[in-house]
Design a protein around this motif. Structure first.
Motif, PDB file in Angstrom:
ATOM      1  N   GLU A  34       1.037  -1.336  -0.340  1.00  0.00           N
ATOM      2  CA  GLU A  34      -0.223   0.109  -0.014  1.00  0.00           C
ATOM      3  C   GLU A  34       0.686   1.199  -0.004  1.00  0.00           C
ATOM      4  O   GLU A  34       1.591   1.689   0.426  1.00  0.00           O
ATOM      5  N   ALA A  35       0.472   2.522  -0.254  1.00  0.00           N
ATOM      6  CA  ALA A  35       0.992   3.436  -0.499  1.00  0.00           C
ATOM      7  C   ALA A  35       0.112   4.712   0.620  1.00  0.00           C
ATOM      8  O   ALA A  35      -1.642   5.204  -0.014  1.00  0.00           O
ATOM      9  N   VAL A  36       0.108   5.149   1.343  1.00  0.00           N
ATOM     10  CA  VAL A  36      -0.812   5.344   2.816  1.00  0.00           C
ATOM     11  C   VAL A  36      -0.301   6.762   2.590  1.00  0.00           C
ATOM     12  O   VAL A  36       1.023   6.880   3.021  1.00  0.00           O
ATOM     13  N   ALA A  37      -0.630   8.293   2.653  1.00  0.00           N
ATOM     14  CA  ALA A  37      -0.683   9.929   2.818  1.00  0.00           C
ATOM     15  C   ALA A  37      -1.338   9.311   3.871  1.00  0.00           C
ATOM     16  O   ALA A  37      -2.500   9.175   4.450  1.00  0.00           O
ATOM     17  N   ILE A  38      -0.925  10.879   5.056  1.00  0.00           N
ATOM     18  CA  ILE A  38      -1.456  10.829   5.841  1.00  0.00           C
ATOM     19  C   ILE A  38      -1.515  11.927   6.468  1.00  0.00           C
ATOM     20  O   ILE A  38      -0.208  12.785   5.806  1.00  0.00           O
ATOM     21  N   MET A  39      -2.658  12.680   6.223  1.00  0.00           N
ATOM     22  CA  MET A  39      -2.300  14.447   6.204  1.00  0.00           C
ATOM     23  C   MET A  39      -2.878  15.120   7.196  1.00  0.00           C
ATOM     24  O   MET A  39      -3.287  14.316   8.313  1.00  0.00           O
ATOM     25  N   GLY A  40      -3.109  16.744   7.195  1.00  0.00           N
ATOM     26  CA  GLY A  40      -3.355  16.829   8.886  1.00  0.00           C
ATOM     27  C   GLY A  40      -3.387  18.221   8.846  1.00  0.00           C
ATOM     28  O   GLY A  40      -1.570  18.250   7.959  1.00  0.00           O
ATOM     29  N   PRO A  41      -3.793  19.086   9.629  1.00  0.00           N
ATOM     30  CA  PRO A  41      -3.561  20.357  10.002  1.00  0.00           C
ATOM     31  C   PRO A  41      -1.925  20.576  10.305  1.00  0.00           C
ATOM     32  O   PRO A  41      -1.838  19.015  11.097  1.00  0.00           O
ATOM     33  N   SER A  42      -1.328  21.600  10.723  1.00  0.00           N
ATOM     34  CA  SER A  42       0.105  21.416  12.253  1.00  0.00           C
ATOM     35  C   SER A  42      -0.620  20.627  13.437  1.00  0.00           C
ATOM     36  O   SER A  42      -1.123  21.763  13.385  1.00  0.00           O
ATOM     37  N   GLY A  43       0.241  20.280  13.875  1.00  0.00           N
ATOM     38  CA  GLY A  43       0.184  19.716  15.018  1.00  0.00           C
ATOM     39  C   GLY A  43      -0.793  18.399  14.839  1.00  0.00           C
ATOM     40  O   GLY A  43      -1.451  18.552  16.228  1.00  0.00           O
ATOM     41  N   SER A  44      -1.113  17.658  14.050  1.00  0.00           N
ATOM     42  CA  SER A  44      -1.763  17.264  14.061  1.00  0.00           C
ATOM     43  C   SER A  44      -1.937  15.685  15.019  1.00  0.00           C
ATOM     44  O   SER A  44      -2.757  14.585  15.055  1.00  0.00           O
ATOM     45  N   GLY A  45      -0.280  15.343  14.159  1.00  0.00           N
ATOM     46  CA  GLY A  45      -0.103  13.926  14.769  1.00  0.00           C
ATOM     47  C   GLY A  45       0.469  13.545  14.038  1.00  0.00           C
ATOM     48  O   GLY A  45       1.039  11.948  13.644  1.00  0.00           O
ATOM     49  N   LYS A  46       1.295  13.747  12.401  1.00  0.00           N
ATOM     50  CA  LYS A  46       0.975  13.468  11.225  1.00  0.00           C
ATOM     51  C   LYS A  46       3.109  12.988  11.625  1.00  0.00           C
ATOM     52  O   LYS A  46       2.754  11.751  11.613  1.00  0.00           O
TER      53      LYS A  46
END
Length: 239
Positions: A34-46
């Motif tokens: 799999e290729a999984v992208a982890i997204m979210g705003p700054s400070g979200s835990g990425k």
């Protein structure tokens, strides 16, 4: 399909006086290939999630299994071996050593893993050739463009044939053209079978490079959606 990476109820707290953990009871399964992208705003835990999978940090609670290894209970020496053999890391700002040539930068993980000098050099030159920078092997990183330096970093990450490739904002320091080239390389790697976890702020990059997008907000998963990413691999030799 059995999961290659399995996070179960993972929590990470950096500051016990702060009520908000960096990751809050996260469970996530990722299958091989799999290729999984982890997204979210700054400070979200990425980046916290990426560092935990890499064994660069430890969870406060929960379990992390990677390729059948429960990494949360490993000592520092075992974690170092785990990273050498199982994990390839690509960073936003390359993290190359300016006093070493391109070839020697790529060879560092191979030497740490005990690969012979001859085998390591052959593997490194093959990777540099596949990435289109074979002619830069004896140059120093400061003399390369940003896109070329990121290609060197990708070769370094791949030299030990890692089980999982972790990329933290890999196009963030690149111009548009270089970023597109690195994006194409990551897509081709995944199509050739490489498991990738990609952290990015860029929805376009995530949609083009990953078959799945996991969105974090305040340390929790709020969305886990599939995308449609299919193309013909051109870099099988990297594996």
């Amino acid at each position: 399909m059995d999961s290659l990476i399995d996070l179960t109820d993972v929590t990470k707290v950096y500051d016990t006086t702060n009520a908000q953990p960096a990751l809050n009871n996260v469970s996530l399964r990722i299958s091989g290939g799999e290729a999984v992208a982890i997204m979210g705003p700054s400070g979200s835990g990425k980046s916290t999630l990426l560092n935990l999978v890499a064994g660069l940090d430890r969870p406060s609670n929960g379990s992390i299994m990677v390729d059948g290894i429960e990494i949360t209970g490993l000592g520092e020496g075992a974690l170092a071996r785990y990273r050498r053999l199982k994990i390839g890391l690509i960073f936003q700002f390359f993290n190359l050593l300016d006093n070493l040539t391109v070839l020697d930068n790529v060879l560092i993980p191979a030497q740490l893993a005990g690969m012979s000098r001859q085998e390591g050099r052959q593997r490194a030159r093959e990777l540099l050739g596949t990435l289109g920078i074979a002619d830069e092997a004896d140059r120093y990183p400061a003399r390369l463009s940003g896109g070329q330096r990121q290609r060197v970093a990708i070769a370094r990450a791949l030299i030990n044939r890692p089980t999982v490739l972790l990329a933290d904002e890999p196009t963030g320091a690149l111009d548009t053209r270089s970023g597109e080239q690195v994006l194409d390389l990551l897509r081709d790697l995944n199509c050739a079978g490489q498991t990738i976890i990609l952290v990015t702020h860029d929805p376009r990059l995530a949609e083009r490079c990953a078959g799945r997008i996991v969105t974090l907000v305040d340390g929790s998963i709020v969305r886990d959606t599939a995308t449609v990413v299919r193309h013909t691999a051109t870099v099988e030799a990297m594996r």
